[in-house]
Design a protein around this motif. Structure first.
Motif, short mmCIF file in Angstrom:
data_model
loop_
_atom_site.label_atom_id
_atom_site.label_comp_id
_atom_site.label_asym_id
_atom_site.label_seq_id
_atom_site.Cartn_x
_atom_site.Cartn_y
_atom_site.Cartn_z
N LYS A 81 39.55 44.59 26.19
CA LYS A 81 40.55 45.18 25.29
C LYS A 81 41.94 44.65 25.59
O LYS A 81 42.74 44.42 24.66
CB LYS A 81 40.51 46.70 25.40
N PHE A 82 42.26 44.45 26.86
CA PHE A 82 43.58 43.96 27.24
C PHE A 82 43.88 42.62 26.58
O PHE A 82 44.98 42.40 26.08
CB PHE A 82 43.67 43.85 28.76
N MET A 83 42.90 41.71 26.56
CA MET A 83 43.14 40.37 26.01
C MET A 83 42.53 40.19 24.62
O MET A 83 42.58 39.09 24.07
CB MET A 83 42.59 39.31 26.96
N ASN A 84 41.97 41.26 24.06
CA ASN A 84 41.38 41.22 22.71
C ASN A 84 40.28 40.17 22.62
O ASN A 84 40.31 39.26 21.80
CB ASN A 84 42.45 40.97 21.64
N TRP A 85 39.29 40.34 23.49
CA TRP A 85 38.13 39.43 23.51
C TRP A 85 36.87 40.29 23.55
O TRP A 85 36.64 41.03 24.52
CB TRP A 85 38.20 38.52 24.74
N ASP A 86 36.07 40.23 22.47
CA ASP A 86 34.92 41.13 22.38
C ASP A 86 33.60 40.47 22.77
O ASP A 86 32.53 41.05 22.55
CB ASP A 86 34.82 41.73 20.98
N ARG A 87 33.66 39.27 23.34
CA ARG A 87 32.44 38.62 23.82
C ARG A 87 32.37 38.74 25.35
O ARG A 87 33.14 39.47 25.95
CB ARG A 87 32.43 37.15 23.39
N ASN A 88 31.47 38.02 25.94
CA ASN A 88 31.22 38.16 27.37
C ASN A 88 32.34 37.59 28.24
O ASN A 88 33.00 36.61 27.86
CB ASN A 88 29.91 37.46 27.73
N ILE A 89 32.51 38.21 29.40
CA ILE A 89 33.45 37.74 30.42
C ILE A 89 32.75 37.77 31.78
O ILE A 89 32.01 38.71 32.08
CB ILE A 89 34.72 38.61 30.49
N LEU A 90 32.98 36.76 32.58
CA LEU A 90 32.56 36.73 33.98
C LEU A 90 33.81 36.67 34.84
O LEU A 90 34.76 35.96 34.49
CB LEU A 90 31.67 35.51 34.25
N THR A 91 33.84 37.42 35.93
CA THR A 91 34.97 37.30 36.87
C THR A 91 34.50 36.75 38.20
O THR A 91 33.53 37.24 38.79
CB THR A 91 35.68 38.65 37.12
N ASP A 92 35.19 35.70 38.66
CA ASP A 92 35.00 35.22 40.02
C ASP A 92 35.63 36.24 40.95
O ASP A 92 36.62 36.89 40.61
CB ASP A 92 35.68 33.85 40.17
N SER A 93 35.07 36.39 42.15
CA SER A 93 35.51 37.45 43.06
C SER A 93 36.82 37.15 43.77
O SER A 93 37.38 38.02 44.42
CB SER A 93 34.43 37.71 44.11
N GLY A 94 37.29 35.92 43.69
CA GLY A 94 38.50 35.54 44.41
C GLY A 94 38.24 34.80 45.69
O GLY A 94 39.18 34.36 46.36
N GLY A 95 36.98 34.60 46.06
CA GLY A 95 36.66 33.89 47.29
C GLY A 95 37.20 32.47 47.30
O GLY A 95 37.72 32.01 48.32
N TYR A 96 37.11 31.79 46.18
CA TYR A 96 37.60 30.41 46.12
C TYR A 96 39.12 30.38 46.23
O TYR A 96 39.69 29.51 46.90
CB TYR A 96 37.17 29.73 44.81
N GLN A 97 39.80 31.33 45.59
CA GLN A 97 41.27 31.36 45.66
C GLN A 97 41.74 31.65 47.08
O GLN A 97 42.71 31.07 47.56
CB GLN A 97 41.82 32.39 44.68
N VAL A 98 41.03 32.54 47.76
CA VAL A 98 41.36 32.81 49.16
C VAL A 98 41.15 31.55 50.00
O VAL A 98 41.94 31.22 50.89
CB VAL A 98 40.52 33.99 49.69
N TYR A 99 40.08 30.81 49.71
CA TYR A 99 39.82 29.53 50.39
C TYR A 99 40.99 28.56 50.17
O TYR A 99 41.43 27.88 51.10
CB TYR A 99 38.51 28.94 49.86
N SER A 100 41.51 28.52 48.95
CA SER A 100 42.58 27.57 48.65
C SER A 100 43.90 27.96 49.29
O SER A 100 44.83 27.16 49.34
CB SER A 100 42.76 27.43 47.13
#
Length: 376
Positions: A81-100
């Motif tokens: 609803k926040f981004m007005n997208w009514d199809r599927n979304i996957l979220t990465d957990s942030g592990g890669y960003q923490v790695y970077s």
């Protein structure tokens, strides 16, 4: 979440399938455009849906946690609803960003303490609170919290890290069972295989992840600088072990050629910033090779950007015009290139699916790999 394996290619390990969630059907193999901070850069949601037409996009827990913050997303009713997208979304957990953030984080058994790249404030991610954050963000598919090892990586470090990722996985699963859904639709949970580029570790990790019994599984820790041949070798090892009746997601991969080669090894889902990031730098992907639109050779080339392209920008604008937009640093140039690249990536995986269903994927893949390995 349900996964139906429709067919397998007889000359490779490629598969065509169908994932069904509460937000719709995902036909596999699929490429997921990256919408890190609740937006696929440079593309309106209407263009994303009507022109590029992905079944699923990707968001990122680390970035959304920092901005706009989880409380804002929850008040909006979730990321859809926040981004007005009514199809599927996957979220990465942030592990890669923490790695970077290697110079700004400290990893312990409890979790990871890291310094925000925005304002320098300190935060802690644990398997437990990352599950809670992803509940509140509300993606259809959420990922386990893991440690992504660098390349090259010492064997002993890779082994210790893998075992910690497995312990973190157990904590993720235990906490999810105690954490109710935030919204009125279900969430699927994928664990992540690690083990760097060591075959024995990858086998061990794939077996551990397979035994977790999740509805889908992911392969992490690749596309971090290793040669493509090592990526393919590790993917092959893992896909031999991960259950056939569950979707397989190779995280952060990659070039069009990488995607086709990994489809041939049995991967179903992909994401990568490459089509959007390279577009903003003037690199276009096509079925006949890549184009650096900034090159002078395109200055007076008034042919369409890509006569074979599937999006409106491919035939409505010329190479000369697009080069001009980049030359004068006009934002529209980056938007056109982004729409083209994303359209091409979605065309590529859907064309792969057609050929898997038709039974001639391997021959088509070999022809496409040869064609795309060119600089135009």
């Amino acid at each position: 979440m349900q996964f139906e394996l429709l067919t397998k290619d007889s000359q490779s390990k490629a598969r065509a399938g169908k994932i069904t969630t509460d937000h719709g059907v995902i036909e596999t193999p699929i490429f997921m455009p990256v919408g890190t901070v609740a937006t696929v850069k440079g593309v309106h949601q209407r263009e994303l849906k009507e022109v590029i037409n992905p079944d699923i996009i990707l968001g990122n827990t680390y970035h959304l946690y920092l901005r706009p913050q989880t409380t804002i997303i929850e008040k909006a009713g979730g990321l859809h609803k926040f981004m007005n997208w009514d199809r599927n979304i996957l979220t990465d957990s942030g592990g890669y960003q923490v790695y970077s953030l290697s110079s700004n984080r400290k990893i312990k058994e409890e979790g990871v303490k890291f310094k925000s790249h925005i304002d320098g404030s300190y935060h802690v991610f644990t398997p437990e609170n990352v599950m809670e954050i992803q509940r509140k963000i509300g993606a259809d598919i959420i990922m386990a919290f893991d440690e992504c090892t660098p390349y090259p990586c010492d064997y002993n470090y890779a082994k210790r890290s893998m075992h910690m990722t497995h312990r973190w996985l157990d904590r993720c699963i235990n906490h999810l069972e105690k954490t109710p859904l935030t919204y009125d639709y279900n969430q699927a949970f994928f664990p992540i295989v690690q083990g760097s580029t060591y075959k024995d570790l990858r086998k061990q990790s794939a077996e551990y992840i397979a035994n977790a019994g999740a509805v889908g599984n992911a392969i992490g820790g690749l596309s971090v600088g290793e040669p493509a041949e090592e990526m393919y070798a590790m993917t092959d090892v893992v896909c031999e072990i991960l259950p056939e009746d569950k979707p397989r997601y190779l995280m952060g991969v990659g070039t069009p050629i990488n995607i086709l080669e990994n489809i041939a090894l049995g991967v179903d889902m992909f994401d990568c910033v490459m089509p959007t990031r390279n577009a903003r730098n003037g690199m276009l992907f096509t079925a006949h090779g890549s184009i650096n639109i900034k090159n002078k050779k395109w200055e007076a080339d008034f042919s369409p950007i890509d006569e074979m392209g599937i999006t409106f920008v491919d035939t409505e604008y010329s190479k000369a015009y697009l080069r001009h937009l980049f030359t004068v640093n006009e934002l529209l140039g980056k938007q056109i290139a982004t729409i083209h690249n994303l359209g091409f990536y979605l065309w590529l995986v859907r064309e792969a699916r057609k050929h898997i269903l038709a039974g001639d994927f391997a021959a088509w893949k070999n022809k496409m790999v040869k064609q795309m390995d060119n600089r135009l």
